[in-house]
Structures are given as structure tokens and as C-alpha cells.
Scaffold this motif. Structure first.
Motif, PDB file in Angstrom:
ATOM      1  N   VAL A  28      63.217  49.396  13.998  1.00  0.00           N
ATOM      2  CA  VAL A  28      62.132  49.379  13.011  1.00  0.00           C
ATOM      3  C   VAL A  28      62.032  47.979  12.424  1.00  0.00           C
ATOM      4  CG1 VAL A  28      62.398  51.833  12.474  1.00  0.00           C
ATOM      5  CG2 VAL A  28      63.701  50.135  11.170  1.00  0.00           C
ATOM      6  N   PRO A  29      60.963  47.661  11.702  1.00  0.00           N
ATOM      7  CA  PRO A  29      60.851  46.344  11.082  1.00  0.00           C
ATOM      8  C   PRO A  29      62.029  46.056  10.151  1.00  0.00           C
ATOM      9  CG  PRO A  29      58.757  47.489  10.998  1.00  0.00           C
ATOM     10  CD  PRO A  29      59.765  48.482  11.485  1.00  0.00           C
ATOM     11  N   PRO A  30      62.441  44.782  10.027  1.00  0.00           N
ATOM     12  CA  PRO A  30      63.620  44.446   9.213  1.00  0.00           C
ATOM     13  C   PRO A  30      63.506  44.901   7.767  1.00  0.00           C
ATOM     14  CG  PRO A  30      62.394  42.472   9.841  1.00  0.00           C
ATOM     15  CD  PRO A  30      61.860  43.597  10.664  1.00  0.00           C
ATOM     16  N   SER A  31      62.299  44.856   7.207  1.00  0.00           N
ATOM     17  CA  SER A  31      62.144  45.279   5.808  1.00  0.00           C
ATOM     18  C   SER A  31      62.471  46.761   5.638  1.00  0.00           C
ATOM     19  CB  SER A  31      60.714  45.001   5.331  1.00  0.00           C
ATOM     20  OG  SER A  31      59.776  45.674   6.161  1.00  0.00           O
ATOM     21  N   GLU A  32      62.062  47.556   6.609  1.00  0.00           N
ATOM     22  CA  GLU A  32      62.348  48.993   6.548  1.00  0.00           C
ATOM     23  C   GLU A  32      63.831  49.272   6.758  1.00  0.00           C
ATOM     24  OE1 GLU A  32      61.119  53.085   8.969  1.00  0.00           O
ATOM     25  OE2 GLU A  32      59.778  51.336   9.037  1.00  0.00           O
ATOM     26  N   LEU A  33      64.417  48.559   7.710  1.00  0.00           N
ATOM     27  CA  LEU A  33      65.839  48.743   7.994  1.00  0.00           C
ATOM     28  C   LEU A  33      66.683  48.315   6.793  1.00  0.00           C
ATOM     29  CD1 LEU A  33      67.906  49.621  10.064  1.00  0.00           C
ATOM     30  CD2 LEU A  33      67.770  47.353  11.105  1.00  0.00           C
ATOM     31  N   TYR A  34      66.280  47.229   6.153  1.00  0.00           N
ATOM     32  CA  TYR A  34      67.017  46.760   4.981  1.00  0.00           C
ATOM     33  C   TYR A  34      66.899  47.761   3.835  1.00  0.00           C
ATOM     34  CZ  TYR A  34      68.684  43.853   1.170  1.00  0.00           C
ATOM     35  OH  TYR A  34      69.387  43.378   0.085  1.00  0.00           O
ATOM     36  N   ALA A  35      65.718  48.308   3.643  1.00  0.00           N
ATOM     37  CA  ALA A  35      65.514  49.306   2.588  1.00  0.00           C
ATOM     38  C   ALA A  35      66.387  50.538   2.834  1.00  0.00           C
ATOM     39  CB  ALA A  35      64.042  49.695   2.512  1.00  0.00           C
ATOM     40  N   ASP A  36      66.464  50.965   4.084  1.00  0.00           N
ATOM     41  CA  ASP A  36      67.313  52.111   4.429  1.00  0.00           C
ATOM     42  C   ASP A  36      68.785  51.795   4.143  1.00  0.00           C
ATOM     43  OD1 ASP A  36      65.099  53.511   5.236  1.00  0.00           O
ATOM     44  OD2 ASP A  36      65.392  53.124   7.383  1.00  0.00           O
ATOM     45  N   ALA A  37      69.189  50.568   4.457  1.00  0.00           N
ATOM     46  CA  ALA A  37      70.577  50.165   4.207  1.00  0.00           C
ATOM     47  C   ALA A  37      70.894  50.185   2.717  1.00  0.00           C
ATOM     48  CB  ALA A  37      70.834  48.775   4.786  1.00  0.00           C
ATOM     49  N   GLN A  38      69.910  49.770   1.899  1.00  0.00           N
ATOM     50  CA  GLN A  38      70.120  49.782   0.452  1.00  0.00           C
ATOM     51  C   GLN A  38      70.274  51.206  -0.079  1.00  0.00           C
ATOM     52  OE1 GLN A  38      70.614  46.871  -1.458  1.00  0.00           O
ATOM     53  NE2 GLN A  38      70.782  46.266   0.696  1.00  0.00           N
ATOM     54  N   VAL A  39      69.516  52.119   0.479  1.00  0.00           N
ATOM     55  CA  VAL A  39      69.635  53.527   0.073  1.00  0.00           C
ATOM     56  C   VAL A  39      71.036  54.038   0.417  1.00  0.00           C
ATOM     57  CG1 VAL A  39      68.828  55.876   0.524  1.00  0.00           C
ATOM     58  CG2 VAL A  39      67.177  54.015   0.228  1.00  0.00           C
ATOM     59  N   ALA A  40      71.507  53.702   1.606  1.00  0.00           N
ATOM     60  CA  ALA A  40      72.842  54.132   2.032  1.00  0.00           C
ATOM     61  C   ALA A  40      73.924  53.527   1.131  1.00  0.00           C
ATOM     62  CB  ALA A  40      73.083  53.740   3.490  1.00  0.00           C
ATOM     63  N   THR A  48      77.022  54.494   7.310  1.00  0.00           N
ATOM     64  CA  THR A  48      75.613  54.333   7.674  1.00  0.00           C
ATOM     65  C   THR A  48      75.105  52.967   7.241  1.00  0.00           C
ATOM     66  OG1 THR A  48      75.177  56.707   7.519  1.00  0.00           O
ATOM     67  CG2 THR A  48      73.283  55.239   7.306  1.00  0.00           C
ATOM     68  N   ALA A  49      75.468  52.557   6.041  1.00  0.00           N
ATOM     69  CA  ALA A  49      75.051  51.245   5.552  1.00  0.00           C
ATOM     70  C   ALA A  49      75.554  50.142   6.471  1.00  0.00           C
ATOM     71  CB  ALA A  49      75.565  51.030   4.129  1.00  0.00           C
ATOM     72  N   ILE A  50      76.809  50.242   6.896  1.00  0.00           N
ATOM     73  CA  ILE A  50      77.380  49.232   7.779  1.00  0.00           C
ATOM     74  C   ILE A  50      76.643  49.187   9.108  1.00  0.00           C
ATOM     75  CG2 ILE A  50      79.428  48.718   9.189  1.00  0.00           C
ATOM     76  CD1 ILE A  50      81.102  49.655   6.737  1.00  0.00           C
ATOM     77  N   GLU A  51      76.352  50.338   9.677  1.00  0.00           N
ATOM     78  CA  GLU A  51      75.623  50.370  10.954  1.00  0.00           C
ATOM     79  C   GLU A  51      74.268  49.692  10.824  1.00  0.00           C
ATOM     80  OE1 GLU A  51      75.525  54.520  11.756  1.00  0.00           O
ATOM     81  OE2 GLU A  51      77.472  54.552  12.770  1.00  0.00           O
ATOM     82  N   GLN A  52      73.573  49.980   9.740  1.00  0.00           N
ATOM     83  CA  GLN A  52      72.244  49.406   9.550  1.00  0.00           C
ATOM     84  C   GLN A  52      72.305  47.913   9.254  1.00  0.00           C
ATOM     85  OE1 GLN A  52      71.110  52.183   6.488  1.00  0.00           O
ATOM     86  NE2 GLN A  52      70.027  53.528   7.920  1.00  0.00           N
ATOM     87  N   LEU A  53      73.267  47.521   8.435  1.00  0.00           N
ATOM     88  CA  LEU A  53      73.404  46.097   8.103  1.00  0.00           C
ATOM     89  C   LEU A  53      73.864  45.289   9.319  1.00  0.00           C
ATOM     90  CD1 LEU A  53      75.089  46.538   4.616  1.00  0.00           C
ATOM     91  CD2 LEU A  53      72.821  45.540   5.016  1.00  0.00           C
ATOM     92  N   GLU A  54      74.775  45.855  10.111  1.00  0.00           N
ATOM     93  CA  GLU A  54      75.205  45.161  11.327  1.00  0.00           C
ATOM     94  C   GLU A  54      74.050  45.008  12.309  1.00  0.00           C
ATOM     95  OE1 GLU A  54      78.480  47.458  12.738  1.00  0.00           O
ATOM     96  OE2 GLU A  54      79.966  46.260  11.668  1.00  0.00           O
ATOM     97  N   ALA A  55      73.199  46.030  12.386  1.00  0.00           N
ATOM     98  CA  ALA A  55      72.025  45.937  13.260  1.00  0.00           C
ATOM     99  C   ALA A  55      71.098  44.824  12.788  1.00  0.00           C
ATOM    100  CB  ALA A  55      71.298  47.281  13.282  1.00  0.00           C
ATOM    101  N   LEU A  56      70.880  44.754  11.484  1.00  0.00           N
ATOM    102  CA  LEU A  56      70.054  43.671  10.927  1.00  0.00           C
ATOM    103  C   LEU A  56      70.658  42.311  11.226  1.00  0.00           C
ATOM    104  CD1 LEU A  56      68.879  44.832   7.378  1.00  0.00           C
ATOM    105  CD2 LEU A  56      67.439  43.799   9.142  1.00  0.00           C
ATOM    106  N   ASP A  57      71.982  42.223  11.045  1.00  0.00           N
ATOM    107  CA  ASP A  57      72.663  40.938  11.220  1.00  0.00           C
ATOM    108  C   ASP A  57      72.591  40.466  12.668  1.00  0.00           C
ATOM    109  OD1 ASP A  57      74.185  38.803  10.147  1.00  0.00           O
ATOM    110  OD2 ASP A  57      76.013  39.663  10.988  1.00  0.00           O
ATOM    111  N   SER A  58      72.695  41.401  13.612  1.00  0.00           N
ATOM    112  CA  SER A  58      72.665  41.011  15.027  1.00  0.00           C
ATOM    113  C   SER A  58      71.247  40.783  15.541  1.00  0.00           C
ATOM    114  CB  SER A  58      73.368  42.071  15.879  1.00  0.00           C
ATOM    115  OG  SER A  58      72.702  43.314  15.775  1.00  0.00           O
TER     116      SER A  58
END
Length: 241
Positions: A28-40, A48-58
Motif C-alpha cells: 500500500v502507499p507509504p502514508s497508509e502503511l505508516y498510519a497502520d504502523a502507528q495504530v499498532a 505487527t508494528a515491527i513488520e509494518q515498519l520494517e516493510a517501510l524501511d526496506s
């Protein structure tokens, strides 16, 4: 042979876990993925937060969220007890962003992460004395907090760092006390005296330093050294536990 087989299985499992995590996180777009990570993060769902943040980072290593993603990962790794990953992320962040306005927080988190390496939840559950454990993570944490206070004395984390340094001092003193007691039980009288006196010089204000006087006294008595033993008794009277 069994060890190598087990290691191989573990390595395969880790590789599979790493490769499959990217499939779990939707593209998904980075803004959406980041928002999901913040919720987690806010809900304490660290994995879940780590998985999403690692995906963003990579996927977006130089994106708009890059620095904040790394800061969030530092916190999430710490909360999830992924301490080696947390320390690696801290080192990376400090290397790439040495003048960042949150570098005091990063230093503080490095201290907390090193402190956490000295923790064992099973020991906490069963109230096991850990004073004889290797204190290297404690020394590292002490150095982190000291550096924070030296470089950022007005940081909002300074007071807490100061308090933690007191706790770490006691932990290091207890380790020296356990070492002196170990020498005493092994009838290494000179080694016990030397370690006790080193403890008294290094951490004179601690309870462990006062306790070490009794170890010192017993060692002197075993060696038949009456004058040093008497001086130690006088010190014990002046420094009651």
C-alpha cells in the motif's frame, strides 16, 4: 551432527520468517502503511508494528518517513525484547543522523536497551539473585546514560538517566561483592581482600561496600593478620549495614 542439523533448521525458519513477512504486509502507499504502523504502536501490538515498519524501511529507505520509521523501530524492538535488532538500529541511526534533534532520546534508548540485556524474566518471576551475572551490559548502559548527561544535561531524559545510573552503580557493586564472596568461599583469601578493597574504593557509598568489610575481615582472620583484621572491625563499627 545434531547441533548442525538443529542450527540449519533454525536458520531456515528464520529465513522463511523474514521472506514471508514481506508477504504479510500489503503493498500500500507509504502514508497508509505508516498510519497502520502507528495504530499498532499505540495499541501495543509490537510485532505487527515491527513488520509494518520494517516493510517501510526496506521499501522506502530514503522516503519521507525514513528517520521516524527508524525511531519507531528502536522503540518497538525494545518493547518486543528484540534487543540486538534495537541496538543495531540505534547504531545505524546515530551513524546516519549524528545531529538529529532526538539524538538524546536515542542515547537514552540505547541505555535502556543495554539495561534490558541484563534482565531475565525467569529470574524476575522466581526472584533469583542475579548479582553474579556478567555486568558488561550494565557497564554499557552506565556509559550511555553518562554520555547523555554530559552531552545533553538539559534533556528531558536527564533526571531519569541520573536515577538509573544510581541503580546501575548498585548492580555493579553487587557484582563485585559476589566476586569477593566467591573468592572467599574458594579460600582465595588475598583475592577476596583485593576485590573487597577495590569495591570499597570504586563504590564507597553502596551497601555492598559495607558488606564487603565482613568478607575482608574473615579473609584477614584466616590469614592470621591481626592488625588489619582489627582495623577492619573498626571500619565495620563505623559503617553498619
Amino acid at each position: 551432527m545434531k547441533y548442525r542439523t538443529l542450527s540449519g533448521l533454525l536458520a531456515t525458519a528464520l529465513l522463511f520468517g523474514c521472506s514471508s513477512s514481506e508477504e504479510i504486509v500489503p503493498d500500500v502507499p507509504p502514508s497508509e502503511l505508516y498510519a497502520d504502523a502507528q495504530v499498532a504502536l499505540q495499541s501495543g501490538n509490537w510485532l505487527t508494528a515491527i513488520e509494518q515498519l520494517e516493510a517501510l524501511d526496506s521499501r522506502y529507505p530514503f522516503g519521507a518517513y525514513s528517520e521516524q520509521v527508524q525511531l519507531d523501530l528502536i522503540y518497538a524492538y525494545y518493547k518486543n525484547d528484540d534487543l540486538p535488532l534495537g541496538l543495531a538500529t540505534i547504531e545505524r541511526f546515530m551513524r546516519l543522523n549524528p545531529t538529529h534533534d532526538k539524538i538524546d532520546w536515542v542515547l537514552y534508548m540505547r541505555g535502556l536497551t543495554h539495561m534490558a540485556q541484563d534482565r531475565n524474566f525467569m529470574h524476575d518471576i522466581f526472584n533469583v539473585d542475579r548479582s553474579d551475572r556478567d555486568p558488561e551490559p550494565v557497564k554499557a548502559a552506565f556509559a550511555d546514560f553518562k554520555r547523555l548527561l554530559e552531552r545533553y544535561p538539559n534533556s528531558q531524559y536527564a533526571n531519569d538517566a541520573r536515577q538509573r545510573m544510581l541503580s546501575l552503580t548498585n548492580r555493579l557493586a553487587e557484582y563485585d561483592l559476589a566476586t569477593a564472596d566467591f573468592y572467599l568461599r574458594r579460600e582465595a583469601w588475598i583475592a577476596a581482600i583485593n576485590r573487597a578493597q577495590e569495591l570499597q574504593r570504586t563504590f564507597p557509598e553502596t551497601e555492598a561496600a559495607r558488606k564487603s568489610l565482613r568478607i575482608q575481615l574473615e579473609a584477614y582472620e584466616k590469614l592470621g593478620l591481626d592488625e588489619p583484621a582489627q582495623r577492619t572491625r573498626e571500619l565495620i563499627d563505623l559503617n553498619p549495614i
